[in-house]
Design a protein around this motif. Structure first.
Motif, short mmCIF file in Angstrom:
data_model
loop_
_atom_site.label_atom_id
_atom_site.label_comp_id
_atom_site.label_asym_id
_atom_site.label_seq_id
_atom_site.Cartn_x
_atom_site.Cartn_y
_atom_site.Cartn_z
N LEU A 27 0.83 -1.20 0.00
CA LEU A 27 0.00 0.00 0.00
C LEU A 27 0.87 1.26 0.00
O LEU A 27 0.58 2.23 -0.71
CB LEU A 27 -0.91 -0.01 1.22
CG LEU A 27 -1.91 1.14 1.36
CD1 LEU A 27 -2.80 1.24 0.13
CD2 LEU A 27 -2.76 0.93 2.61
N GLY A 28 1.94 1.24 0.80
CA GLY A 28 2.86 2.38 0.80
C GLY A 28 3.53 2.56 -0.54
O GLY A 28 3.71 3.70 -1.00
N ALA A 29 3.90 1.45 -1.19
CA ALA A 29 4.51 1.55 -2.51
C ALA A 29 3.54 2.15 -3.52
O ALA A 29 3.93 2.95 -4.37
CB ALA A 29 4.96 0.16 -2.98
N ALA A 30 2.26 1.81 -3.40
CA ALA A 30 1.25 2.38 -4.31
C ALA A 30 1.13 3.89 -4.09
O ALA A 30 1.07 4.66 -5.05
CB ALA A 30 -0.10 1.70 -4.08
N ALA A 56 2.29 6.70 -6.90
CA ALA A 56 1.37 7.73 -7.38
C ALA A 56 1.98 9.12 -7.21
O ALA A 56 1.91 9.96 -8.11
CB ALA A 56 0.05 7.63 -6.64
N LEU A 57 2.62 9.35 -6.07
CA LEU A 57 3.25 10.65 -5.84
C LEU A 57 4.43 10.86 -6.79
O LEU A 57 4.63 11.97 -7.31
CB LEU A 57 3.72 10.75 -4.39
CG LEU A 57 2.63 10.93 -3.34
CD1 LEU A 57 3.18 10.71 -1.93
CD2 LEU A 57 2.02 12.33 -3.44
N LEU A 108 -4.23 4.93 2.04
CA LEU A 108 -5.23 4.78 0.98
C LEU A 108 -5.65 6.14 0.43
O LEU A 108 -5.80 6.31 -0.79
CB LEU A 108 -6.45 4.04 1.53
CG LEU A 108 -6.38 2.52 1.58
CD1 LEU A 108 -7.58 1.96 2.33
CD2 LEU A 108 -6.29 1.93 0.18
N LEU A 109 -5.83 7.11 1.31
CA LEU A 109 -6.22 8.45 0.87
C LEU A 109 -5.12 9.09 0.03
O LEU A 109 -5.41 9.71 -1.01
CB LEU A 109 -6.54 9.32 2.08
CG LEU A 109 -7.83 8.97 2.84
CD1 LEU A 109 -7.95 9.82 4.11
CD2 LEU A 109 -9.04 9.17 1.94
N TRP A 110 -3.87 8.95 0.45
CA TRP A 110 -2.76 9.49 -0.34
C TRP A 110 -2.70 8.81 -1.71
O TRP A 110 -2.46 9.47 -2.73
CB TRP A 110 -1.44 9.30 0.40
CG TRP A 110 -1.13 10.37 1.39
CD1 TRP A 110 -1.30 10.34 2.74
CD2 TRP A 110 -0.59 11.67 1.10
NE1 TRP A 110 -0.91 11.53 3.32
CE2 TRP A 110 -0.46 12.37 2.33
CE3 TRP A 110 -0.19 12.31 -0.07
CZ2 TRP A 110 0.05 13.67 2.41
CZ3 TRP A 110 0.31 13.61 0.01
CH2 TRP A 110 0.43 14.26 1.23
N THR A 111 -2.91 7.51 -1.75
CA THR A 111 -2.89 6.79 -3.02
C THR A 111 -3.99 7.28 -3.95
O THR A 111 -3.75 7.54 -5.14
CB THR A 111 -3.07 5.28 -2.78
OG1 THR A 111 -2.03 4.81 -1.90
CG2 THR A 111 -3.00 4.51 -4.08
N ALA A 112 -5.20 7.44 -3.39
CA ALA A 112 -6.33 7.87 -4.21
C ALA A 112 -6.16 9.29 -4.72
O ALA A 112 -6.36 9.58 -5.91
CB ALA A 112 -7.63 7.75 -3.40
N VAL A 113 -5.77 10.21 -3.82
CA VAL A 113 -5.64 11.62 -4.21
C VAL A 113 -4.49 11.82 -5.19
O VAL A 113 -4.65 12.47 -6.24
CB VAL A 113 -5.45 12.50 -2.96
CG1 VAL A 113 -5.15 13.95 -3.36
CG2 VAL A 113 -6.70 12.46 -2.09
N ALA A 114 -3.32 11.25 -4.87
CA ALA A 114 -2.17 11.40 -5.75
C ALA A 114 -2.40 10.68 -7.07
O ALA A 114 -2.00 11.17 -8.14
CB ALA A 114 -0.90 10.87 -5.08
N GLY A 115 -3.05 9.52 -7.03
CA GLY A 115 -3.34 8.80 -8.26
C GLY A 115 -4.29 9.57 -9.16
O GLY A 115 -4.08 9.64 -10.38
N PHE A 116 -5.35 10.14 -8.57
CA PHE A 116 -6.28 10.94 -9.37
C PHE A 116 -5.57 12.15 -9.98
O PHE A 116 -5.77 12.47 -11.16
CB PHE A 116 -7.44 11.40 -8.49
CG PHE A 116 -8.37 12.36 -9.18
CD1 PHE A 116 -9.36 11.90 -10.03
CD2 PHE A 116 -8.26 13.74 -8.98
CE1 PHE A 116 -10.21 12.78 -10.68
CE2 PHE A 116 -9.10 14.63 -9.61
CZ PHE A 116 -10.08 14.15 -10.48
#
Length: 252
Positions: free
Chosen positions: A152-155, A159-160, A235-243
């Motif tokens: 999850l951290g890698a994701a 994304a970042l 999860l929030l960082w992944t979603a926001v940075a991914g978007f």
């Protein structure tokens, strides 16, 4: 159908696997990335085990240090390594070319994520091989949570890294990712727990992907528990940075 060869392209999964293999080998063969991904985390591990910085945190020095070092490995590969390589691929037109091939943009991004996970597996093996002789005794029940948190951290960091690489110039990507690696590694709660940081930093590091991953990894391998709030932050960082990466990524 490929108009040049007259053959249909390979299935998407095979294309992704081949791209992931290529990206993985490229990262491993790059001396600078190898230093960032393997050598520096190992030096940090040895430094933390021979100094009293982590004393009094509920475990031996090596037991407290290793979870943070594994989290640092994830940040090194997913954020700094992928950010720099993607930034320069974009500069030299590699991304623009690959996005027009049967691999496509989705396959390209999936291949990069696969490469990050493959290199992360290698990092885990190397760190464990060094840490176990030093006396590392992880909580057996924490392995499942720990590995899941690392993925999850890698994701989140991938994304970042793609967000930075896809929105600024390659030279700026190099500077930004290296600077953030130093700042987050030293003051972001990823290697050094928040309890050892200045009071001002303690109030914000838990909201950073570095602090959330470092804290959750220590709880997993020291106590065998899953920190749900830290996982939610990742999860929030992944979603926001991914978007944001999908929305503003520039392929040329």
């Amino acid at each position: 159908m490929n108009p040049v060869s007259g053959r249909a392209p390979a299935p998407l999964l095979r294309r992704i696997l081949r791209q992931g293999k290529y990206e993985s080998l490229t990262m491993i063969r790059n001396g600078e990335q190898l230093i960032l991904a393997i050598v520096l985390p190992l030096l940090a591990l040895i430094g933390l085990t021979v100094t009293p910085l982590l004393d009094g945190l509920g475990g031996s020095r090596v037991n407290v240090a290793v979870p943070g070092i594994l989290a640092l490995c994830a940040m090194s590969t997913a954020f700094t390594g992928q950010g720099i390589s993607t930034g320069f691929d974009r500069r030299y037109g590699v991304l623009r070319f690959l996005s027009t091939t049967p691999l496509g943009r989705t396959g390209l991004i999936a291949g990069k994520i696969l490469a990050v996970l493959a290199v992360l597996c290698l990092q885990i093996a190397v760190v464990a091989a060094v840490a176990l002789p030093l006396g590392w005794q992880p909580e057996p029940s924490g392995w499942l949570a720990g590995l899941g948190l690392l993925a999850l951290g890698a994701a989140a960091f991938t994304a970042l890294g793609l967000l930075v690489a896809g929105t600024v110039r390659p030279e700026a990507t190099l500077a930004i990712t290296n600077l953030l690696w130093i700042l987050l590694g030293a003051l972001g709660g990823i290697v050094i727990p928040a309890e050892r940081l200045p009071a001002l930093a303690q109030s914000i590091v838990h909201l950073l992907p570095s602090g959330a991953l470092g804290m959750a990894m220590r709880e997993a391998f020291l106590h065998g528990t899953l920190n749900g709030s830290a996982a939610l932050i990742l999860l929030l960082w992944t979603a926001v940075a991914g978007f944001a990466a999908i929305r503003w990524f520039k392929w040329n």
